[in-house]
Design a protein around this motif. Structure first.
Motif, short mmCIF file in Angstrom:
data_model
loop_
_atom_site.label_atom_id
_atom_site.label_comp_id
_atom_site.label_asym_id
_atom_site.label_seq_id
_atom_site.Cartn_x
_atom_site.Cartn_y
_atom_site.Cartn_z
N ALA A 56 0.93 -1.14 -0.13
CA ALA A 56 0.08 0.00 -0.06
C ALA A 56 0.81 1.38 -0.21
O ALA A 56 0.51 2.25 -0.66
CB ALA A 56 -0.84 -0.05 1.23
N SER A 57 1.90 1.17 0.48
CA SER A 57 2.89 2.21 0.76
C SER A 57 3.36 2.76 -0.86
O SER A 57 3.48 3.81 -1.05
CB SER A 57 3.93 2.31 1.68
N VAL A 58 3.69 1.66 -1.29
CA VAL A 58 4.30 1.76 -2.90
C VAL A 58 2.96 2.41 -3.78
O VAL A 58 3.51 3.44 -4.40
CB VAL A 58 4.69 0.27 -3.46
N LEU A 59 2.00 1.86 -3.66
CA LEU A 59 0.72 2.41 -4.05
C LEU A 59 0.43 3.68 -3.94
O LEU A 59 -0.02 4.62 -4.96
CB LEU A 59 -0.50 1.63 -4.15
N VAL A 60 0.61 4.16 -2.64
CA VAL A 60 0.40 5.63 -2.21
C VAL A 60 1.31 6.42 -2.73
O VAL A 60 1.00 7.41 -3.13
CB VAL A 60 0.02 5.89 -0.78
#
Length: 100
Positions: A56-60
């Protein structure tokens, strides 16, 4: 546990609103995204530890750094995925009964 979930939801909404606010600032807004993207990725990892938090951190990060994608509420979607949509398998419960 329910209080923790609600705090995560409120924090996620605040981070989503902060990320979307850069769209409203002409000229300077895209440059603020360069600063906001790594911060948002770090906060996502802290809020959701483990493998799904890293993903999720990569996506955000990508969502904040790419132009035109600031309107996607990534933190809110992650909360919904984690606590609303994701079904966890039922765990066996032990019920103790006193015998007379």
């Amino acid at each position: 546990m329910k209080l923790l979930k609600n705090k995560l939801f409120i924090k996620g909404l605040a981070y989503d609103l902060a990320g979307m606010a850069t769209v409203a600032i002409p000229v300077v807004g895209p440059f603020l995204d360069i600063l906001w993207a790594p911060y948002a990725a770090k906060k996502m990892t802290e809020m959701y530890p483990g493998r799904k938090g890293k993903l999720a951190s990569v996506l955000v990060f990508l969502e904040e750094i790419l132009p035109g994608t600031d309107i996607i509420p990534t933190f809110t979607l992650m909360y919904l995925y984690t606590y609303v949509w994701k079904k966890e398998p039922l765990r066996a419960q032990v019920i103790e009964v006193e015998s007379y």
